[in-house]
Write a protein that holds these residues in place. Structure first.
Motif, PDB file in Angstrom:
ATOM      1  N   PRO A   1    -108.590 -60.079  67.946  1.00  0.00           N
ATOM      2  CA  PRO A   1    -107.631 -60.752  67.074  1.00  0.00           C
ATOM      3  C   PRO A   1    -107.705 -60.295  65.616  1.00  0.00           C
ATOM      4  O   PRO A   1    -106.685 -60.212  64.944  1.00  0.00           O
ATOM      5  CB  PRO A   1    -107.996 -62.232  67.185  1.00  0.00           C
TER       6      PRO A   1
ATOM      7  N   GLU B   1    -108.332 -53.908  67.505  1.00  0.00           N
ATOM      8  CA  GLU B   1    -109.046 -52.882  68.293  1.00  0.00           C
ATOM      9  C   GLU B   1    -109.109 -53.321  69.751  1.00  0.00           C
ATOM     10  O   GLU B   1    -109.286 -54.500  70.041  1.00  0.00           O
ATOM     11  CB  GLU B   1    -110.475 -52.713  67.767  1.00  0.00           C
ATOM     12  N   TYR B   2    -109.008 -52.359  70.656  1.00  0.00           N
ATOM     13  CA  TYR B   2    -109.064 -52.689  72.078  1.00  0.00           C
ATOM     14  C   TYR B   2    -110.502 -52.676  72.553  1.00  0.00           C
ATOM     15  O   TYR B   2    -111.222 -51.724  72.332  1.00  0.00           O
ATOM     16  CB  TYR B   2    -108.206 -51.719  72.888  1.00  0.00           C
TER      17      TYR B   2
ATOM     18  N   ASP C   1    -109.494 -48.184  78.364  1.00  0.00           N
ATOM     19  CA  ASP C   1    -108.374 -47.343  77.958  1.00  0.00           C
ATOM     20  C   ASP C   1    -107.157 -47.471  78.878  1.00  0.00           C
ATOM     21  O   ASP C   1    -106.393 -46.540  79.052  1.00  0.00           O
ATOM     22  CB  ASP C   1    -108.806 -45.874  77.887  1.00  0.00           C
TER      23      ASP C   1
ATOM     24  N   LEU D   1    -103.565 -49.536  79.905  1.00  0.00           N
ATOM     25  CA  LEU D   1    -102.539 -50.428  79.353  1.00  0.00           C
ATOM     26  C   LEU D   1    -102.653 -51.817  79.965  1.00  0.00           C
ATOM     27  O   LEU D   1    -102.437 -52.809  79.302  1.00  0.00           O
ATOM     28  CB  LEU D   1    -101.153 -49.876  79.663  1.00  0.00           C
TER      29      LEU D   1
ATOM     30  N   SER E   1    -105.192 -53.859  78.258  1.00  0.00           N
ATOM     31  CA  SER E   1    -105.023 -53.998  76.816  1.00  0.00           C
ATOM     32  C   SER E   1    -104.402 -55.350  76.463  1.00  0.00           C
ATOM     33  O   SER E   1    -104.532 -55.823  75.346  1.00  0.00           O
ATOM     34  CB  SER E   1    -104.184 -52.856  76.248  1.00  0.00           C
ATOM     35  N   ASP E   2    -103.737 -55.991  77.409  1.00  0.00           N
ATOM     36  CA  ASP E   2    -103.204 -57.336  77.171  1.00  0.00           C
ATOM     37  C   ASP E   2    -104.198 -58.425  77.538  1.00  0.00           C
ATOM     38  O   ASP E   2    -103.903 -59.602  77.416  1.00  0.00           O
ATOM     39  CB  ASP E   2    -101.957 -57.579  78.053  1.00  0.00           C
TER      40      ASP E   2
ATOM     41  N   ASN F   1    -117.122 -51.416  68.008  1.00  0.00           N
ATOM     42  CA  ASN F   1    -116.020 -51.819  67.142  1.00  0.00           C
ATOM     43  C   ASN F   1    -116.455 -51.955  65.696  1.00  0.00           C
ATOM     44  O   ASN F   1    -117.635 -51.880  65.373  1.00  0.00           O
ATOM     45  CB  ASN F   1    -115.465 -53.158  67.636  1.00  0.00           C
TER      46      ASN F   1
END
Lengths: 657, 367
Positions: A184, A188-189, A194, A196, A199-200, A528
């Motif tokens: 948040p 950064e993921y 990696d 998609l 990623s959500d 991160n």
């Protein structure tokens, strides 16, 4: 104001408007009964039809659906042990044991009656609060929301089962799973490999179904018989259930209040309300020995809360245009399609619209309860049917519900993966409710802590409302821990007496895997930047320490390990859940090859023939019924089934596409 | 007359371009008039149900069904995930050039493409727009900042403003670039889950500056402005046919970013930073919602769609019911759609590089 209340009621009580409300209520009932499908799917189903309808009819229809889902979803929670939607996960804990003891009727009656009272309470709150709710909603800033997530997490103490370390580790594991996807603070993921899809983040519906529904289904299949253990009638508990509710007026009122309040605060969401209400019931009970085994208060509490949520959640939706839940987001879209803009005007110029919504909510709650009670005896007979005949339908609906999340094949893979984790957590007594609470509150906790510190520095801890919530949190922790180390320990994962294993290695192996997951979380977290690493690293440290603590006790041997020793397979004599997991793996793999629809047909034919040993005519009839059902549902949602390798090469017509 | 002629020319050129892909189909279709009778057209939206794009598509779908030749059935299909990248990659890979599928990307589809996100597998150059629905946006501040008139914006330079944001690479890139160009000192608090949350953070006093799209501004912020709690600073405006930014028709009294820049700095904005801002703001607002077909679709089909959307825009019912969804904006069809689409989906390599560097150095974004 009274004039307006009355005139909107009279406007609603015309044949046309009531007919549309019945449409909404009926669709809501069907969608609610189907496990995993909730208000989001139901409203998506109705959305295409509201174009061209008058506002009152359309609102009555949409609200009719919203109001009924949390009542109707109780069916599968109580009868099948599968959460009907994310709003009634906690109902499973005690409702399902009651059904297995042959008290399904009592549990359902109590649940429906409590739901109705909760829904009415929500409507009343909405009526009273719509004129004055703005300052209340504005009082909850990031700091207060962060404290509320802590309050939610404090319920883990009550829900952690017989071993607190395992409970905390399970909650941390849930927190870690919740952190998959964008951080948040920085975007950064994290832990998304990696892809998609990740990623959500993992979709809540998949985590809920995987962690609760799949393990339960495998377990029921192993049992071989019907759901209700005594092959008798459903019990004459209808009035008993209503009486149970009437005997607990305080509980219903408090839980409805909790539901309406949490629902009204945008940002926490309705998915934890049932757990908060459940743990509240537990914390305030003198005798807690029956929780998890069939305590009726454990059914009443979440059910009165989850209907009250809707009334509360409409407040931020109508006044601020901020949907309090996923289904409210779609309701909001419906309002805009009708030409209505939410905003302060809903409490002034458009107050009539608001009252129409409130009346619809109240009336639909009554109608829904009446319908549920009327249908209950019929639907409850499912618990007397051989479960091997029900299981393929459950697999179908679970898969369908899962890929409602993002409509991709990955949804099925995620369901499978979380389901395997759920099987092991159930087996070794790592509290799944704790996991789910951690998962749901994960991003909220991180997001609101970061925002609170950014907005007002650490001074946020001195805000008055923050201190109040902090006090409540400490109270909830104390109430939850009060008895959990004595004879009154609650086992959310089955009876402890039968689960003392002498062979320790399977437990040790799983605890080591959990520890490994925390090590991975730590390593991924460290990649991160500062703001995005704090939370995963902290969670990994706490969770890792708990996992180590469990490992330490377990490694001391079967007897010395005490409550850390828990393995529901300790006395098992069959092959365990693996053959059935294998069947599920089969349909997932087959979907990857030939697409979902074709895989489903083959799965039905094979399962009914091989496992259920049905005669061919029955196999064909049941398969045909399943196909018809899923095709009707999919075509009304304009849904494409996930395709497989075959679909990549061949251009097939619709259901196979 | 000339317009019609132009379109036929364009059509012929597209047809020639598509000849390789559709040698077999094209002559047959070119002779028979295009008709979709009895067919089902998918309007694919890379977002979940609810939300702006979904509402927009659901609003337009019945009109499309009415005005396409043959009155086909038009359904909205949601393919959510990956902040719209999943559905867009999927459509780019799978759609067939036969007009059976229409695609509705949005700002969060355009911006990753413009910024060169490595997950993007689609290319706007392969698509052709049939309508572009513009929207607008306004940047506003709380009166707690001490200003009660947008003209006093220069007085904000002395203080730190707090902007609640959903993330630096999405929709909020536009105000981030605008406020950077204006030289205001803004601290961004990320992780908001929608503009609604951001708005109440300002209303509550946690934050001081925010931006909203047109519908939310009109219904939610205007009451605050009337109550003396908020002040509009500037709107993103709307480019005219020549690409010159004009005041937004929804807020004729609010100056555009360009006007405010001129007043603060004494010259018109220019340079790579401004180029990046223009590309981002056109993508996110003026050109926010195009509906596209594959460019390789046979020309008569594209022409049929274009005519259908021209008829839709002129439909009196759309005018009567459309304001809640479309606002008062002129819907771009025909050549206007082409021009707006081009501006919303292209960026010079230098400006892109500048924007990527800017985001990496100021917001730690990794590409």
């Amino acid at each position: 104001m009274l004039d307006l209340l009355l005139s909107t009621l009279l406007d609603l009580l015309t044949l046309k408007h009531m007919t549309f409300m019945m449409v909404g209520v009926t669709v809501g009932l069907v969608i609610g009964v189907l496990p995993g499908l909730g208000g989001i799917a139901g409203l998506s189903l109705l959305l295409p039809f509201i174009y061209g309808m008058d506002q009152t009819s359309a609102l009555a229809m949409l609200i009719g659906l919203v109001a009924v889902v949390p009542t109707a979803d109780t069916f599968s929670s109580i009868l099948m042990g599968i959460p009907g939607s994310s709003a009634s996960q906690a109902t499973v804990l005690d409702g399902f044991p009651l059904a297995r003891q042959g008290e399904a009727a009592r549990a359902l009656a109590a649940a429906f009656f409590a739901s109705m009272l909760g829904g009415m309470f929500g409507a009343i709150v909405l009526t009273a609060a719509v004129l004055a709710a703005r300052p209340i909603i504005l009082a909850f800033g990031s700091a207060e929301l962060f404290m509320l997530t802590l309050f939610g997490l404090s319920t883990v103490a009550a829900l952690s089962g017989g071993n607190l370390a395992k409970g905390v580790a399970a909650a941390c594991l849930g927190l870690a799973f919740g952190m998959i996807g964008a951080a948040p603070a920085t975007g950064e993921y994290r832990m998304d490999f990696d892809t998609l899809y990740l990623s959500d983040g993992l979709p809540l519906v998949i985590v809920g179904l995987g962690i609760f529904a799949l393990p339960e289904m495998f377990d029921l299949l192993r049992g071989g018989g019907a759901i209700a253990k005594q092959g008798q009638s459903l019990g004459r508990g209808w009035f008993q259930g209503v009486r149970d509710v009437i005997r607990n007026p305080g509980l219903v009122l408090r839980c409805s209040g909790i539901g309406a309040l949490i629902g009204a605060i945008p940002g926490i969401g309705g998915s934890v309300v049932d757990w908060i209400a459940y743990s509240h019931a537990m914390q305030t009970s003198k005798d807690r020995s029956q929780y998890g085994k069939g305590e009726i208060r454990g059914v009443i509490a979440p059910e009165s809360a989850n209907n009250a949520v809707q009334g509360g959640a409409l407040l931020p939706t109508l006044l601020f245009g901020i949907p309090g839940s996923g289904s409210m987001a779609i309701f909001l879209a419906g309002m805009i399609l009708l030409g209505l803009q939410p905003g302060p005007a809903m409490a002034e110029r458009d107050l009539g619209i608001t009252y129409t919504i409130i009346w619809s909510l109240a009336i639909a709650n009554l109608l829904g309860t009446a319908l549920c009670i009327a249908l209950a005896p019929g639907i409850a007979k499912l618990t007397l049917v051989r479960y091997t005949l029900i299981a393929p339908f459950m697999v179908m609906v679970l898969c369908f519900a899962a890929f409602q999340a993002t409509r991709s094949y990955y949804d099925l893979l995620a369901l499978l993966a979380v389901g395997v984790l759920g099987v092991f957590m159930r087996r070794f007594g790592w509290s799944r409710p704790a996991f789910l609470i951690g998962f749901v509150l994960s991003l909220g906790a991180e997001r609101y802590l970061y925002q609170a510190v950014q907005f007002s520095g650490w001074d946020f801890l001195t805000r008055p409302l923050v201190l109040v919530i902090l006090a409540l949190t400490l109270l909830s922790l104390w109430a939850g821990l009060r008895k959990s180390s004595g004879s009154g320990a609650i086992n959310t994962e089955g009876a402890a007496e039968d689960s003392r294993a002498s062979r320790m290695w399977p437990q040790l192996a799983f605890a080591a895997v959990v520890l490994g997951l925390f090590v991975f979380t730590f390593a991924e977290g460290m990649k991160n930047s500062y703001l995005a690493l704090m939370f995963p690293v902290a969670v990994a440290c706490v969770g890792g320490a708990c996992a180590l603590w469990v490992l330490f006790w377990q490694s001391r041997g079967a007897v010395a390990s005490g409550s850390a020793n828990f393995d529901t397979e300790a006395q098992a004599k069959d092959y365990g859940p693996w053959p059935f997991l294998g069947w599920f793996l089969g349909i997932v793999a087959l979907t990857g090859l030939i697409g979902f629809f074709a895989a489903l047909v083959l799965f039905f034919l094979a399962f009914l023939r091989v496992v259920a040993r049905c005669p061919w005519w029955q196999v064909l009839v049941l398969t045909g019924a399943a196909c018809t059902f899923i095709l009707v549902l999919a075509s009304s949602l304009n849904l494409l089934f996930p395709g497989g390798v075959l679909q990549a090469y061949l251009d097939l017509p619709w259901p196979l596409r | 007359m000339t317009k019609l002629h132009d379109r036929t020319l364009l059509g012929r050129r597209t047809l020639l371009g598509a000849a390789g892909a559709a040698t077999f189909a094209a002559p047959a279709i070119a002779q028979a008039p295009v008709s979709f009778a009895g067919r089902t057209i998918e309007f694919v939206i890379p977002f979940a149900e609810a939300g702006g794009s979904d509402v927009w598509a659901r609003f337009l779908a019945p009109f499309l069904a009415r005005h396409l030749p043959g009155q086909p059935n038009v359904i909205v299909r949601n393919v959510p995930g990956g902040g719209s990248i999943t559905g867009s990659n999927d459509w780019a890979q799978r759609a067939r050039p036969d007009g059976s599928s229409l695609f509705g990307p949005s700002a969060s589809t355009h911006l990753p493409f413009l910024l060169g996100d490595r997950r993007v597998r689609y290319d706007y150059a392969n698509w052709t727009p049939v309508i572009v629905s513009p929207t607008g946006g306004v940047v506003w501040v709380s009166t707690r900042t001490g200003i009660t008139d947008g003209a006093d914006i220069a007085r904000l330079r002395g203080q730190e403003l707090v902007f609640p944001s959903q993330g630096a690479t999405g929709f909020d890139l536009v105000p981030i670039l605008a406020l950077h160009l204006l030289g205001l000192n803004v601290r961004y608090v990320f992780g908001m889950r929608g503009r609604g949350e951001a708005r109440i953070a300002v209303e509550r006093g946690d934050a001081s500056i925010d931006h909203q799209t047109t519908p939310a501004y009109l219904s939610q912020v205007v009451p605050l402005v009337q109550a003396g709690q908020g002040v509009p600073l500037f709107s993103y405006g709307l480019p005219d046919a020549q690409g010159v930014v004009q005041r937004d028709p929804s807020f004729p009294d609010i100056p555009t970013f360009e006007e405010v820049y001129q007043r603060m700095h004494g010259r018109a904005p220019s340079g790579q930073a401004y180029e990046a801002y223009r590309a981002a703001s056109t993508a996110a607002f003026a050109g926010q919602k195009p509906a596209v077909l594959l460019k390789s679709t046979p020309a008569p089909i594209i022409a049929a769609y274009r005519r259908a959307f021209e008829a839709i825009v002129a439909d009196p019912e759309l005018k009567a019911r459309g304001e809640a969804v479309l606002g008062v904006y002129p819907q771009a069809v025909g050549d206007a759609a082409d021009s707006l689409y081009r501006h919303a989906t292209t960026i010079s390599p230098e400006a892109r590089e500048w924007a990527r560097n800017f985001l990496t150095t100021t917001h730690n974004v990794r590409f």
